[in-house]
Motif scaffolding. Structure first.
Motif, PDB file in Angstrom:
ATOM      1  N   TYR A 106      60.047 -26.749   7.442  1.00 52.28           N
ATOM      2  CA  TYR A 106      60.492 -28.123   7.675  1.00 52.28           C
ATOM      3  C   TYR A 106      59.403 -29.111   7.279  1.00 52.28           C
ATOM      4  CZ  TYR A 106      64.178 -25.975  10.521  1.00 52.28           C
ATOM      5  OH  TYR A 106      65.239 -25.225  10.961  1.00 52.28           O
ATOM      6  N   PHE A 107      58.157 -28.742   7.534  1.00 47.29           N
ATOM      7  CA  PHE A 107      57.022 -29.588   7.153  1.00 47.29           C
ATOM      8  C   PHE A 107      56.965 -29.745   5.633  1.00 47.29           C
ATOM      9  CE2 PHE A 107      52.512 -29.580   5.797  1.00 47.29           C
ATOM     10  CZ  PHE A 107      52.143 -30.829   6.273  1.00 47.29           C
ATOM     11  N   LEU A 108      57.121 -28.637   4.930  1.00 42.22           N
ATOM     12  CA  LEU A 108      57.081 -28.682   3.461  1.00 42.22           C
ATOM     13  C   LEU A 108      58.259 -29.475   2.896  1.00 42.22           C
ATOM     14  CD1 LEU A 108      56.040 -24.985   2.681  1.00 42.22           C
ATOM     15  CD2 LEU A 108      54.590 -27.007   2.724  1.00 42.22           C
ATOM     16  N   GLU A 109      59.382 -29.439   3.592  1.00 41.77           N
ATOM     17  CA  GLU A 109      60.571 -30.176   3.146  1.00 41.77           C
ATOM     18  C   GLU A 109      60.556 -31.649   3.578  1.00 41.77           C
ATOM     19  OE1 GLU A 109      63.758 -27.995   4.854  1.00 41.77           O
ATOM     20  OE2 GLU A 109      63.770 -26.437   3.287  1.00 41.77           O
ATOM     21  N   VAL A 113      60.950 -31.073  12.380  1.00 38.95           N
ATOM     22  CA  VAL A 113      59.581 -30.756  12.804  1.00 38.95           C
ATOM     23  C   VAL A 113      59.396 -31.150  14.269  1.00 38.95           C
ATOM     24  CG1 VAL A 113      57.157 -31.419  12.561  1.00 38.95           C
ATOM     25  CG2 VAL A 113      58.495 -30.847  10.531  1.00 38.95           C
ATOM     26  N   ILE A 114      59.835 -32.354  14.613  1.00 41.76           N
ATOM     27  CA  ILE A 114      59.717 -32.834  15.993  1.00 41.76           C
ATOM     28  C   ILE A 114      60.563 -31.973  16.930  1.00 41.76           C
ATOM     29  CG2 ILE A 114      60.249 -34.759  17.550  1.00 41.76           C
ATOM     30  CD1 ILE A 114      59.580 -36.641  15.209  1.00 41.76           C
ATOM     31  N   GLU A 132      45.598 -29.276  19.590  1.00 43.83           N
ATOM     32  CA  GLU A 132      47.038 -29.473  19.780  1.00 43.83           C
ATOM     33  C   GLU A 132      47.484 -30.828  19.265  1.00 43.83           C
ATOM     34  OE1 GLU A 132      50.342 -29.777  23.391  1.00 43.83           O
ATOM     35  OE2 GLU A 132      48.504 -28.598  23.682  1.00 43.83           O
ATOM     36  N   ILE A 133      46.749 -31.878  19.609  1.00 38.78           N
ATOM     37  CA  ILE A 133      47.114 -33.235  19.178  1.00 38.78           C
ATOM     38  C   ILE A 133      47.009 -33.369  17.664  1.00 38.78           C
ATOM     39  CG2 ILE A 133      46.426 -35.674  19.256  1.00 38.78           C
ATOM     40  CD1 ILE A 133      45.585 -35.205  22.164  1.00 38.78           C
ATOM     41  N   GLU A 134      45.908 -32.875  17.094  1.00 37.24           N
ATOM     42  CA  GLU A 134      45.697 -33.013  15.643  1.00 37.24           C
ATOM     43  C   GLU A 134      46.715 -32.205  14.848  1.00 37.24           C
ATOM     44  OE1 GLU A 134      43.581 -35.066  14.105  1.00 37.24           O
ATOM     45  OE2 GLU A 134      43.098 -35.839  16.095  1.00 37.24           O
ATOM     46  N   LEU A 135      47.087 -31.023  15.361  1.00 37.85           N
ATOM     47  CA  LEU A 135      48.090 -30.218  14.675  1.00 37.85           C
ATOM     48  C   LEU A 135      49.440 -30.922  14.674  1.00 37.85           C
ATOM     49  CD1 LEU A 135      48.935 -27.609  13.274  1.00 37.85           C
ATOM     50  CD2 LEU A 135      49.287 -26.576  15.531  1.00 37.85           C
ATOM     51  N   LYS A 136      49.808 -31.500  15.809  1.00 42.29           N
ATOM     52  CA  LYS A 136      51.075 -32.235  15.889  1.00 42.29           C
ATOM     53  C   LYS A 136      51.075 -33.430  14.938  1.00 42.29           C
ATOM     54  CE  LYS A 136      52.108 -31.079  20.721  1.00 42.29           C
ATOM     55  NZ  LYS A 136      52.194 -31.603  22.101  1.00 42.29           N
ATOM     56  N   LEU A 137      49.954 -34.148  14.886  1.00 42.47           N
ATOM     57  CA  LEU A 137      49.857 -35.306  13.996  1.00 42.47           C
ATOM     58  C   LEU A 137      49.990 -34.884  12.537  1.00 42.47           C
ATOM     59  CD1 LEU A 137      46.965 -37.338  15.671  1.00 42.47           C
ATOM     60  CD2 LEU A 137      49.380 -37.974  15.545  1.00 42.47           C
ATOM     61  N   ASN A 182      53.175 -36.281  10.510  1.00 43.25           N
ATOM     62  CA  ASN A 182      52.844 -37.277   9.486  1.00 43.25           C
ATOM     63  C   ASN A 182      52.712 -36.623   8.119  1.00 43.25           C
ATOM     64  OD1 ASN A 182      52.704 -39.377  11.409  1.00 43.25           O
ATOM     65  ND2 ASN A 182      50.650 -38.725  11.988  1.00 43.25           N
ATOM     66  N   GLY A 183      53.778 -35.928   7.708  1.00 44.14           N
ATOM     67  CA  GLY A 183      53.744 -35.240   6.415  1.00 44.14           C
ATOM     68  C   GLY A 183      53.519 -36.162   5.237  1.00 44.14           C
ATOM     69  N   ASP A 184      54.092 -37.360   5.307  1.00 44.42           N
ATOM     70  CA  ASP A 184      53.928 -38.311   4.195  1.00 44.42           C
ATOM     71  C   ASP A 184      52.478 -38.731   4.051  1.00 44.42           C
ATOM     72  OD1 ASP A 184      56.600 -38.270   3.580  1.00 44.42           O
ATOM     73  OD2 ASP A 184      57.104 -39.903   4.943  1.00 44.42           O
ATOM     74  N   GLU A 185      51.833 -39.004   5.191  1.00 44.69           N
ATOM     75  CA  GLU A 185      50.429 -39.386   5.143  1.00 44.69           C
ATOM     76  C   GLU A 185      49.558 -38.240   4.660  1.00 44.69           C
ATOM     77  OE1 GLU A 185      49.093 -41.014   8.811  1.00 44.69           O
ATOM     78  OE2 GLU A 185      50.821 -42.347   9.018  1.00 44.69           O
TER      79      GLU A 185
END
Length: 304
Positions: free
Chosen positions: A188-191, A197-198, A289-294, A298-301
């Motif tokens: 889902y992240f790659l797509e 993802v959420i 955990e926080i950085e992985l979620k971000l 934020n795939g576009d970023e």
């Protein structure tokens, strides 16, 4: 006597309760529990007959994880003075040490399952099925570290005929495990499907999966993708890849789509960024955990 049974895994609390030999165990509902709280200070909370019953009381997680206060101490003292037997169950890792004296150390803390203890747990709850070691090993690697989920899947397996209890049939039967769910998360992240993802992140939080475990599975899966990509870019032959890695097509059916549509430089970047995140975490510079979620949200970023 009053007792606390605590664990982050509610299924393990249920297992412990099942081991306790009680003829009359009454589980208090939330509204009944509230009525007890309102009755603090009254010596006749229970009738004489009620006092001979054993009460299982929930919903005290916040209370037991913090230092005991006078109000709660008074509430618990009523059970002791009236000789009311009660078991307090709490889905927390550790009970605050201030409760030890009052409970006379009658606190049973049960650790979550890990990759070493999950095999023993599977053997214990499936002893009637007499599962082969290879099946136990398969389940230990396949299932999440959650006793309720494990028991659910073992119950499904128990419905199979003896001749059908093999790795292939079990693989089709049981729910998607963490490895598969993490792969879906990666996909889902790659797509750039942020909504899904959420959804996956919320799902992992709901079943209380450790995000450090998710992170480790991601590293392992992306590293495998890297190896498959290197091979595919060199030979452009899926069958040869299956043969060289000793794999069956069903094992990497979903990965093949990524292998055919992503280049090695992209996978390298993703892997390197995750490893950098881990280094920062180990050096206490980042909350993993926080950085992985971000990163995932934020795939576009991230540059996809």
């Amino acid at each position: 006597m009053i007792k606390i049974i605590n664990s982050e895994d509610f299924g393990l609390i249920e297992d412990q309760l099942a081991q306790e030999t009680y003829d009359d165990l009454i589980e208090l509902k939330k509204d009944e529990y509230d009525s007890i709280i309102l009755s603090i200070g009254q010596m006749n909370i229970f009738s004489y007959n009620d006092s001979k019953k054993i009460y299982c009381i929930k919903d005290m997680d916040k209370i037991f994880s913090s230092k005991i206060d006078k109000k709660i101490e008074s509430f618990l003292q009523h059970f002791i003075e009236l000789e009311i037997d009660a078991i307090f169950i709490s889905e927390i890792k550790t009970v605050h040490k201030s409760f030890e004296e009052l409970f006379n150390k009658n606190i049973i803390s049960i650790k979550k399952l890990n990759r070493l203890t999950i095999k023993q747990y599977i053997k214990k709850i499936s002893k009637d099925l007499n599962l082969k070691n290879e099946i136990v090993d398969f389940l230990a690697n396949k299932l999440p570290l959650n006793s309720l989920n494990i028991k659910s899947e073992i119950n499904k397996i128990s419905l199979l005929k003896n001749n059908d209890i093999n790795i292939e049939s079990i693989s089709k039967l049981i729910n998607q495990d963490n490895n598969e769910n993490v792969f879906n998360l990666i996909n889902y992240f790659l797509e750039k499907n942020t909504e899904k993802v959420i959804y996956m992140i919320n799902y992992f939080e709901l079943i209380k999966v450790d995000f450090f475990e998710i992170f480790n599975i991601m590293i392992s899966q992306i590293f495998s993708l890297k190896l498959y990509l290197i091979h595919y870019e060199k030979y452009n032959d899926i069958n040869k890849m299956l043969s060289d890695f000793n794999l069956q097509l069903f094992q990497i059916k979903d990965q093949i789509k990524i292998i055919k549509n992503r280049n090695l430089s992209f996978i390298n970047k993703l892997l390197n960024d995750l490893l950098t995140l881990n280094v920062n975490f180990m050096n206490n510079k980042k909350n993993l955990e926080i950085e992985l979620k971000l990163l995932l949200i934020n795939g576009d970023e991230y540059g996809l």
